[in-house]
Scaffold this motif. Structure first.
Motif, PDB file in Angstrom:
ATOM      1  N   TRP A  83     -26.443 105.138 -21.941  1.00  0.00           N
ATOM      2  CA  TRP A  83     -27.242 103.959 -21.615  1.00  0.00           C
ATOM      3  C   TRP A  83     -27.350 102.979 -22.776  1.00  0.00           C
ATOM      4  CZ3 TRP A  83     -28.029 103.158 -16.732  1.00  0.00           C
ATOM      5  CH2 TRP A  83     -28.136 104.252 -15.861  1.00  0.00           C
ATOM      6  N   ALA A  84     -26.780 103.335 -23.928  1.00  0.00           N
ATOM      7  CA  ALA A  84     -26.933 102.498 -25.123  1.00  0.00           C
ATOM      8  C   ALA A  84     -26.363 101.093 -24.915  1.00  0.00           C
ATOM      9  CB  ALA A  84     -26.256 103.174 -26.318  1.00  0.00           C
ATOM     10  N   THR A  85     -25.155 101.008 -24.373  1.00  0.00           N
ATOM     11  CA  THR A  85     -24.527  99.694 -24.200  1.00  0.00           C
ATOM     12  C   THR A  85     -25.312  98.793 -23.249  1.00  0.00           C
ATOM     13  OG1 THR A  85     -22.324 100.511 -24.755  1.00  0.00           O
ATOM     14  CG2 THR A  85     -22.439  98.489 -23.450  1.00  0.00           C
ATOM     15  N   PRO A  86     -25.660  99.251 -22.030  1.00  0.00           N
ATOM     16  CA  PRO A  86     -26.427  98.345 -21.157  1.00  0.00           C
ATOM     17  C   PRO A  86     -27.790  97.962 -21.711  1.00  0.00           C
ATOM     18  CG  PRO A  86     -26.249 100.537 -20.177  1.00  0.00           C
ATOM     19  CD  PRO A  86     -25.304 100.495 -21.326  1.00  0.00           C
ATOM     20  N   VAL A  87     -28.458  98.888 -22.393  1.00  0.00           N
ATOM     21  CA  VAL A  87     -29.792  98.586 -22.933  1.00  0.00           C
ATOM     22  C   VAL A  87     -29.701  97.531 -24.033  1.00  0.00           C
ATOM     23  CG1 VAL A  87     -31.684  99.532 -24.311  1.00  0.00           C
ATOM     24  CG2 VAL A  87     -30.868 100.779 -22.305  1.00  0.00           C
ATOM     25  N   VAL A  88     -28.753  97.689 -24.949  1.00  0.00           N
ATOM     26  CA  VAL A  88     -28.633  96.728 -26.052  1.00  0.00           C
ATOM     27  C   VAL A  88     -28.140  95.379 -25.534  1.00  0.00           C
ATOM     28  CG1 VAL A  88     -27.580  96.260 -28.287  1.00  0.00           C
ATOM     29  CG2 VAL A  88     -28.294  98.572 -27.720  1.00  0.00           C
ATOM     30  N   LEU A  89     -27.239  95.390 -24.553  1.00  0.00           N
ATOM     31  CA  LEU A  89     -26.784  94.126 -23.963  1.00  0.00           C
ATOM     32  C   LEU A  89     -27.937  93.404 -23.269  1.00  0.00           C
ATOM     33  CD1 LEU A  89     -23.303  95.089 -22.473  1.00  0.00           C
ATOM     34  CD2 LEU A  89     -23.736  93.381 -24.252  1.00  0.00           C
ATOM     35  N   ALA A  90     -28.798  94.152 -22.583  1.00  0.00           N
ATOM     36  CA  ALA A  90     -29.963  93.536 -21.944  1.00  0.00           C
ATOM     37  C   ALA A  90     -30.909  92.958 -22.990  1.00  0.00           C
ATOM     38  CB  ALA A  90     -30.696  94.580 -21.092  1.00  0.00           C
ATOM     39  N   TYR A  91     -31.089  93.676 -24.081  1.00  0.00           N
ATOM     40  CA  TYR A  91     -31.919  93.202 -25.195  1.00  0.00           C
ATOM     41  C   TYR A  91     -31.343  91.911 -25.771  1.00  0.00           C
ATOM     42  CZ  TYR A  91     -33.485  93.269 -30.130  1.00  0.00           C
ATOM     43  OH  TYR A  91     -33.965  92.948 -31.362  1.00  0.00           O
ATOM     44  N   GLU A  92     -30.024  91.879 -25.966  1.00  0.00           N
ATOM     45  CA  GLU A  92     -29.378  90.666 -26.473  1.00  0.00           C
ATOM     46  C   GLU A  92     -29.577  89.485 -25.518  1.00  0.00           C
ATOM     47  OE1 GLU A  92     -24.921  88.831 -27.281  1.00  0.00           O
ATOM     48  OE2 GLU A  92     -25.147  90.971 -26.912  1.00  0.00           O
ATOM     49  N   THR A  93     -29.436  89.746 -24.237  1.00  0.00           N
ATOM     50  CA  THR A  93     -29.597  88.685 -23.239  1.00  0.00           C
ATOM     51  C   THR A  93     -31.014  88.119 -23.268  1.00  0.00           C
ATOM     52  OG1 THR A  93     -27.931  89.729 -21.825  1.00  0.00           O
ATOM     53  CG2 THR A  93     -29.421  88.143 -20.789  1.00  0.00           C
ATOM     54  N   LEU A  94     -32.000  88.986 -23.400  1.00  0.00           N
ATOM     55  CA  LEU A  94     -33.391  88.527 -23.482  1.00  0.00           C
ATOM     56  C   LEU A  94     -33.621  87.666 -24.720  1.00  0.00           C
ATOM     57  CD1 LEU A  94     -35.320  91.754 -22.378  1.00  0.00           C
ATOM     58  CD2 LEU A  94     -35.062  89.620 -21.084  1.00  0.00           C
ATOM     59  N   LEU A  95     -32.984  88.022 -25.825  1.00  0.00           N
ATOM     60  CA  LEU A  95     -33.133  87.233 -27.047  1.00  0.00           C
ATOM     61  C   LEU A  95     -32.511  85.843 -26.892  1.00  0.00           C
ATOM     62  CD1 LEU A  95     -32.351  89.970 -29.739  1.00  0.00           C
ATOM     63  CD2 LEU A  95     -34.566  88.859 -29.327  1.00  0.00           C
ATOM     64  N   ILE A  96     -31.367  85.776 -26.221  1.00  0.00           N
ATOM     65  CA  ILE A  96     -30.734  84.475 -25.985  1.00  0.00           C
ATOM     66  C   ILE A  96     -31.618  83.605 -25.092  1.00  0.00           C
ATOM     67  CG2 ILE A  96     -28.768  83.313 -24.907  1.00  0.00           C
ATOM     68  CD1 ILE A  96     -27.036  85.679 -25.790  1.00  0.00           C
ATOM     69  N   MET A  97     -32.186  84.226 -24.061  1.00  0.00           N
ATOM     70  CA  MET A  97     -33.084  83.480 -23.183  1.00  0.00           C
ATOM     71  C   MET A  97     -34.344  83.033 -23.932  1.00  0.00           C
ATOM     72  SD  MET A  97     -31.524  83.067 -20.417  1.00  0.00           S
ATOM     73  CE  MET A  97     -32.891  82.302 -19.539  1.00  0.00           C
ATOM     74  N   ALA A  98     -34.809  83.862 -24.851  1.00  0.00           N
ATOM     75  CA  ALA A  98     -35.968  83.482 -25.666  1.00  0.00           C
ATOM     76  C   ALA A  98     -35.630  82.282 -26.542  1.00  0.00           C
ATOM     77  CB  ALA A  98     -36.410  84.655 -26.532  1.00  0.00           C
ATOM     78  N   ALA A  99     -34.411  82.277 -27.100  1.00  0.00           N
ATOM     79  CA  ALA A  99     -33.986  81.132 -27.913  1.00  0.00           C
ATOM     80  C   ALA A  99     -33.978  79.857 -27.085  1.00  0.00           C
ATOM     81  CB  ALA A  99     -32.595  81.405 -28.496  1.00  0.00           C
ATOM     82  N   LEU A 100     -33.496  79.954 -25.856  1.00  0.00           N
ATOM     83  CA  LEU A 100     -33.456  78.794 -24.973  1.00  0.00           C
ATOM     84  C   LEU A 100     -34.866  78.339 -24.600  1.00  0.00           C
ATOM     85  CD1 LEU A 100     -31.888  76.803 -23.204  1.00  0.00           C
ATOM     86  CD2 LEU A 100     -31.831  78.556 -21.412  1.00  0.00           C
ATOM     87  N   ALA A 101     -35.706  79.284 -24.204  1.00  0.00           N
ATOM     88  CA  ALA A 101     -37.060  78.955 -23.761  1.00  0.00           C
ATOM     89  C   ALA A 101     -37.902  78.353 -24.883  1.00  0.00           C
ATOM     90  CB  ALA A 101     -37.746  80.200 -23.206  1.00  0.00           C
ATOM     91  N   LEU A 102     -37.728  78.857 -26.103  1.00  0.00           N
ATOM     92  CA  LEU A 102     -38.519  78.361 -27.231  1.00  0.00           C
ATOM     93  C   LEU A 102     -37.937  77.088 -27.832  1.00  0.00           C
ATOM     94  CD1 LEU A 102     -39.242  81.783 -28.959  1.00  0.00           C
ATOM     95  CD2 LEU A 102     -40.879  80.351 -27.727  1.00  0.00           C
ATOM     96  N   GLY A 103     -36.617  76.929 -27.697  1.00  0.00           N
ATOM     97  CA  GLY A 103     -35.972  75.777 -28.308  1.00  0.00           C
ATOM     98  C   GLY A 103     -36.083  74.504 -27.502  1.00  0.00           C
ATOM     99  N   LEU A 104     -36.203  74.624 -26.182  1.00  0.00           N
ATOM    100  CA  LEU A 104     -36.238  73.433 -25.338  1.00  0.00           C
ATOM    101  C   LEU A 104     -37.484  72.569 -25.538  1.00  0.00           C
ATOM    102  CD1 LEU A 104     -34.751  74.741 -21.967  1.00  0.00           C
ATOM    103  CD2 LEU A 104     -33.685  73.176 -23.602  1.00  0.00           C
ATOM    104  N   PRO A 105     -38.679  73.159 -25.633  1.00  0.00           N
ATOM    105  CA  PRO A 105     -39.872  72.310 -25.700  1.00  0.00           C
ATOM    106  C   PRO A 105     -40.188  71.764 -27.091  1.00  0.00           C
ATOM    107  CG  PRO A 105     -40.520  74.603 -25.650  1.00  0.00           C
ATOM    108  CD  PRO A 105     -39.033  74.575 -25.506  1.00  0.00           C
ATOM    109  N   THR A 106     -39.414  72.133 -28.103  1.00  0.00           N
ATOM    110  CA  THR A 106     -39.728  71.691 -29.463  1.00  0.00           C
ATOM    111  C   THR A 106     -38.468  71.270 -30.195  1.00  0.00           C
ATOM    112  OG1 THR A 106     -40.573  72.406 -31.621  1.00  0.00           O
ATOM    113  CG2 THR A 106     -39.638  74.104 -30.221  1.00  0.00           C
ATOM    114  N   PRO A 107     -38.543  70.240 -31.016  1.00  0.00           N
ATOM    115  CA  PRO A 107     -37.381  69.825 -31.803  1.00  0.00           C
ATOM    116  C   PRO A 107     -37.156  70.703 -33.027  1.00  0.00           C
ATOM    117  CG  PRO A 107     -39.246  68.397 -32.283  1.00  0.00           C
ATOM    118  CD  PRO A 107     -39.676  69.316 -31.171  1.00  0.00           C
ATOM    119  N   GLU A 108     -38.080  71.606 -33.299  1.00  0.00           N
ATOM    120  CA  GLU A 108     -37.954  72.493 -34.456  1.00  0.00           C
ATOM    121  C   GLU A 108     -36.712  73.374 -34.311  1.00  0.00           C
ATOM    122  OE1 GLU A 108     -37.905  74.459 -37.662  1.00  0.00           O
ATOM    123  OE2 GLU A 108     -39.463  72.941 -37.418  1.00  0.00           O
TER     124      GLU A 108
END
Length: 218
Positions: A83-108
Motif C-alpha cells: 500500500w506504500a505507493t498508493p498512499v504516498v501518491l495520494a499524499y502527494e496529490t493532496l499537497l499539490i491540491m493544497a498548493a493550488l487552494a492556498l496559492g489562488l487567493p493570495t499573491p504571496e
C-alpha cells in the motif's frame, strides 16, 4: 505491481517533476520546487553576498522538500508495503491540491511554493521504491552520466547495444514535462497544477486497485 508498471510510473512521475519544477521556476523567477541542488547553490550565493532576504525563499523550498520527503518516506515505512505507493501518491496529490487552494487567493509566492516543494519531496519517496531506476529531477544529472557510460559501453561492445535507452527515457521525460509545464503555466498560471493533481490521483487509484488485487490473489 510488476516491474513494467513501476518503470512506467517512474517515467510519468519524472515528467511530472519536470512539469512542477518548470512551473515553480517561472513563477519564482529562477528557483525550483524539485531541484534542490539549484536551490542550495542559490542559497549559498545569497548568503555569500549578504542578501539575507533573497536567501529566505531557497530556505523555505529546501525545508518544504525535506518535510515532504520525510513524511512521505515515513508513510511508506509504516503502511503495509503493497500500500506504500498508493498512499504516498495520494499524499502527494493532496499537497499539490493544497498548493493550488492556498496559492489562488493570495499573491504571496511562498505559501503555494512550499506545498509544491513538499509534494516533490513526497514524490521522491515513491520513486525510491523503484530499484535501479534513476528518476526525479534530483537524479537527472546522475542519469545523464549513466547514459554516457552506457553509450560508451554500447560503442565498445562491453555492454548491451540498447542499454542506454532507460537513462535516455528518464532525461527525455524530464525534458518533456518541463516543456509542457512552462507552456501550461504561461496559459493557465497556477491552475496548471490541476494536471499533476489529476495524474497523481489517477496513479494513486490505479496503484490501490493493483494492491487490492494482489491481496485478493493471496
Amino acid at each position: 505491481m510488476n516491474r513494467g508498471w513501476q518503470l512506467g510510473t517512474g517515467l510519468i512521475l519524472t515528467a511530472l517533476a519536470g512539469y512542477v519544477d518548470a512551473l515553480g521556476f517561472v513563477r519564482l523567477g529562477g528557483l525550483y520546487t524539485s531541484f534542490m541542488s539549484g536551490n542550495t547553490t542559490q542559497l549559498s550565493v545569497s548568503l555569500a553576498h549578504g542578501e539575507i532576504r533573497h536567501a529566505l525563499m531557497p530556505i523555505l523550498l529546501i525545508f518544504g522538500f525535506l518535510a515532504g520527503a520525510t513524511l512521505g518516506s515515513g508513510l511508506s515505512m509504516v503502511v503495509p508495503r503493497r500500500w506504500a505507493t498508493p498512499v504516498v501518491l495520494a499524499y502527494e496529490t493532496l499537497l499539490i491540491m493544497a498548493a493550488l487552494a492556498l496559492g489562488l487567493p493570495t499573491p504571496e509566492l511562498g505559501l503555494a511554493s512550499f506545498f509544491m516543494a513538499m509534494a516533490m519531496g513526497a514524490q521522491n519517496a515513491v520513486l525510491a521504491q523503484v530499484k535501479g531506476f534513476r528518476a526525479g529531477t534530483t537524479f537527472v544529472t546522475g542519469a545523464l552520466f549513466s547514459l554516457a557510460q552506457k553509450i560508451a559501453e554500447a560503442f565498445t561492445g562491453m555492454g548491451p547495444r540498447l542499454g542506454w535507452l532507460g537513462d535516455a527515457a528518464v532525461w527525455s521525460a524530464l525534458l518533456v514535462g518541463a516543456f509542457v509545464g512552462t507552456l501550461a503555466y504561461g496559459r493557465y498560471e497556477l491552475y496548471a497544477l490541476l494536471l499533476p493533481a489529476l495524474v497523481g490521483g489517477s496513479l494513486a487509484v490505479t496503484a490501490a486497485l493493483l494492491a487490492a488485487r494482489t491481496r485478493i490473489a493471496h
